[in-house]
Write a protein that holds these residues in place. Sequence first.
Motif, PDB file in Angstrom:
ATOM      1  N   THR A 119       8.936  -5.573 -17.202  1.00  0.00           N
ATOM      2  CA  THR A 119       7.510  -5.288 -17.441  1.00  0.00           C
ATOM      3  C   THR A 119       6.665  -6.543 -17.607  1.00  0.00           C
ATOM      4  O   THR A 119       5.436  -6.443 -17.636  1.00  0.00           O
ATOM      5  CB  THR A 119       7.312  -4.433 -18.710  1.00  0.00           C
ATOM      6  N   TYR A 143      12.171 -11.187  -9.344  1.00  0.00           N
ATOM      7  CA  TYR A 143      12.291 -10.565  -8.028  1.00  0.00           C
ATOM      8  C   TYR A 143      13.768 -10.457  -7.656  1.00  0.00           C
ATOM      9  O   TYR A 143      14.608 -11.241  -8.112  1.00  0.00           O
ATOM     10  CB  TYR A 143      11.572 -11.394  -6.962  1.00  0.00           C
ATOM     11  N   GLN A 169       5.276 -12.347  -4.361  1.00  0.00           N
ATOM     12  CA  GLN A 169       6.196 -11.685  -3.447  1.00  0.00           C
ATOM     13  C   GLN A 169       6.104 -12.361  -2.088  1.00  0.00           C
ATOM     14  O   GLN A 169       5.033 -12.782  -1.658  1.00  0.00           O
ATOM     15  CB  GLN A 169       5.852 -10.196  -3.302  1.00  0.00           C
ATOM     16  N   TYR A 178      11.702  -8.363  -3.695  1.00  0.00           N
ATOM     17  CA  TYR A 178      11.176  -7.118  -4.274  1.00  0.00           C
ATOM     18  C   TYR A 178      10.866  -7.337  -5.755  1.00  0.00           C
ATOM     19  O   TYR A 178      11.747  -7.777  -6.524  1.00  0.00           O
ATOM     20  CB  TYR A 178      12.214  -6.009  -4.120  1.00  0.00           C
ATOM     21  N   ASN A 181       9.731  -5.279 -11.460  1.00  0.00           N
ATOM     22  CA  ASN A 181       8.954  -4.402 -12.347  1.00  0.00           C
ATOM     23  C   ASN A 181       8.515  -3.104 -11.661  1.00  0.00           C
ATOM     24  O   ASN A 181       8.186  -2.122 -12.326  1.00  0.00           O
ATOM     25  CB  ASN A 181       7.747  -5.140 -12.931  1.00  0.00           C
ATOM     26  N   ARG A 182       8.539  -3.067 -10.320  1.00  0.00           N
ATOM     27  CA  ARG A 182       8.146  -1.838  -9.621  1.00  0.00           C
ATOM     28  C   ARG A 182       9.143  -0.711  -9.847  1.00  0.00           C
ATOM     29  O   ARG A 182       8.807   0.467  -9.718  1.00  0.00           O
ATOM     30  CB  ARG A 182       8.002  -2.116  -8.123  1.00  0.00           C
ATOM     31  N   SER A 185       8.277   2.214 -12.341  1.00  0.00           N
ATOM     32  CA  SER A 185       7.358   3.301 -11.996  1.00  0.00           C
ATOM     33  C   SER A 185       8.034   4.414 -11.212  1.00  0.00           C
ATOM     34  O   SER A 185       7.408   5.428 -10.891  1.00  0.00           O
ATOM     35  CB  SER A 185       6.180   2.746 -11.187  1.00  0.00           C
ATOM     36  N   ASP A 191      10.302   9.908  -6.024  1.00  0.00           N
ATOM     37  CA  ASP A 191       9.761   8.545  -6.066  1.00  0.00           C
ATOM     38  C   ASP A 191      10.752   7.554  -5.455  1.00  0.00           C
ATOM     39  O   ASP A 191      10.361   6.615  -4.743  1.00  0.00           O
ATOM     40  CB  ASP A 191       9.469   8.144  -7.512  1.00  0.00           C
ATOM     41  N   GLU A 195       9.875   5.269  -2.215  1.00  0.00           N
ATOM     42  CA  GLU A 195       9.876   3.805  -2.338  1.00  0.00           C
ATOM     43  C   GLU A 195      10.859   3.183  -1.354  1.00  0.00           C
ATOM     44  O   GLU A 195      10.562   2.164  -0.716  1.00  0.00           O
ATOM     45  CB  GLU A 195      10.224   3.402  -3.770  1.00  0.00           C
ATOM     46  N   TYR A 231      17.993   0.667  -9.044  1.00  0.00           N
ATOM     47  CA  TYR A 231      17.497   1.944  -9.576  1.00  0.00           C
ATOM     48  C   TYR A 231      18.537   2.605 -10.472  1.00  0.00           C
ATOM     49  O   TYR A 231      18.217   3.092 -11.566  1.00  0.00           O
ATOM     50  CB  TYR A 231      17.152   2.862  -8.404  1.00  0.00           C
TER      51      TYR A 231
END
Length: 588
Positions: A119, A143, A169, A178, A181-182, A185, A191, A195, A231
């Motif tokens: 975050t 990243y 990026q 990548y 922090n994405r 979400s 999702d 993504e 993930y």
Amino acid sequence: METKRIAEVVENINYSYLLPAIQREFVWETSDIVDLFDSLLRDYPIGALLQWNLSAEEAQAQPKYRVVTHYVDEPNFPQSLTTPTHRNPPHNSEDPLPSPVKLVLDGQQRLTALNIGLTGSFYERKHNHPRNKASSWVQKRLYLNLLSDPQTADSELGNKYDFSFRSEQSATANAYWYPVNRIMSISDNDDFYAERQEIESEIQELIGEHPEIENADSLILNAQRNFEDLYRAVHKDEKLHFFTEDENDITRVRDVFVRINQGGVTPNRAEILLSLMTSSWQQEPPEINARDEVHSMVDELNGIIDGGNAPFATKHVQKVLLAINGNEIQYRFDNYTLDLLRNLKEIWLSDTFPNTMEQLAELLNSYYPTVTYILSPALYTPIAYYLYQNENPSLDSTSIKGRGRRRDILYYICAARLNGFTSQSSNQIAELVRDVIREEESSEFPLERISDEVASSYGTSLRFTEEKLTTLFEELQYGKRDIEFLLQLSHYPDEPARGKDYDIDHIIPKSVLPEEADADRVGNLQLLIDKTNKMKSDDDFEDWMNSRTDDYKQTHHIPEGAKEMTFEEFVDAREQLIMEHILEHQPF
């Protein structure tokens, strides 16, 4: 033991997960955070965490701190950078608290690393750029190179996944960075697949822009696997294991904290003592938050030091407190009783102590030798003790007594440094010197008694001999750390004028000497005002010497007939004059 998903915990950081006052500060570097994330994706264990569960009412009475989100790795950064923090910010007492509140006793470094990686960000200063300019600082986020192959990738750290802190990026033929922090979400399978499809489309575009890529299918497969591993580690697997302490007993919690931090890799000992001080000083009136108070003093002391440097740290304040209380200066946890912590608080609350620390910083900053090199226990703690015991005596260089004290303390710093007081026995020497000062009946700095006592116990003293100085001349050259202490003694009992910008440089420039000449010898070095230095470097040496006054030549030990000497003759003659000056002006 509870097991939890990383996303579940990170989402509640600074709400239900906070830090108790006994915790230390965040100290990890970006490489440590990268290692942690690599371990998570490789399904390696990262150790259990310990949380202290309290009701909202119980937690309200405890000093609490927030976990760092945007971290800056140096304390003296410009105030215009409002986003990052170097220390854990205090929790706002007006913010609502859930029940239970989970105060993290063990695992703060890992939890903060997860928070920064998922975050937040990490601010670093550009190499050799000034601290006080916002443009010197770069905000970097974590990243993951999705194109890397974890089966073959193997950095010098032994990592399989290609994580890196970067300012933006980017994508190349071999890397698709990548932003980690994405992943926070992405809350469900829909999702996730959306993504992943967007990532695959961007990689397809990347491949189209680089026709030289031959392994397109393998790169897309790597990206799918890396993204899925990230993930899974954050949202699916229960990676975090928590032990829980439910007792609302600060003494028990303090003991638990000390014990878990004395095993394995011990954290910063100064931070552990600060944690104990913070816990203890809150228990009895007047309640003091030691953590905030000490950090505030450290910042004030560093604000006194020229050049934007920050030599003072928590440990320097603590060791002065321990010295004043008559304790061992070396950190020993078994000495930290409640009585000791109360005594330290009493000293802290005195009017004399803060004035002592301020006077100490101003004094050290006024001397030529770099403050950082003086902050060895054997040097600064006896000086601070002397100032405190004598209720901060005048050090005004315009008064007879003040000038004498300044000179004695300066001699002590230089002679102690050059004679090995700052060796491995520095804590013990500091205690011995402190005891000598305590027994001194007058308000003078007892140089001779210090020298004799240290010589009796440790075989070294503040006295110089021709043999000792000859050894120093052989060992110390331009660029060596202790050269400034020796050159300072070449002027003693005079001090370089306060407020001047002094530098160490060559009298005869290297550029006019043959290669075999040792231009860095002590005899070719002196303290020069910056302006004088520049004037010298622009002039022929003989012309420059002709422009110097007799007082200048005497002050800097320029031998008679220097212009007619060879370089070796000049250096030998000047070193002899410096040696004679130091021996003649020993204050014994």
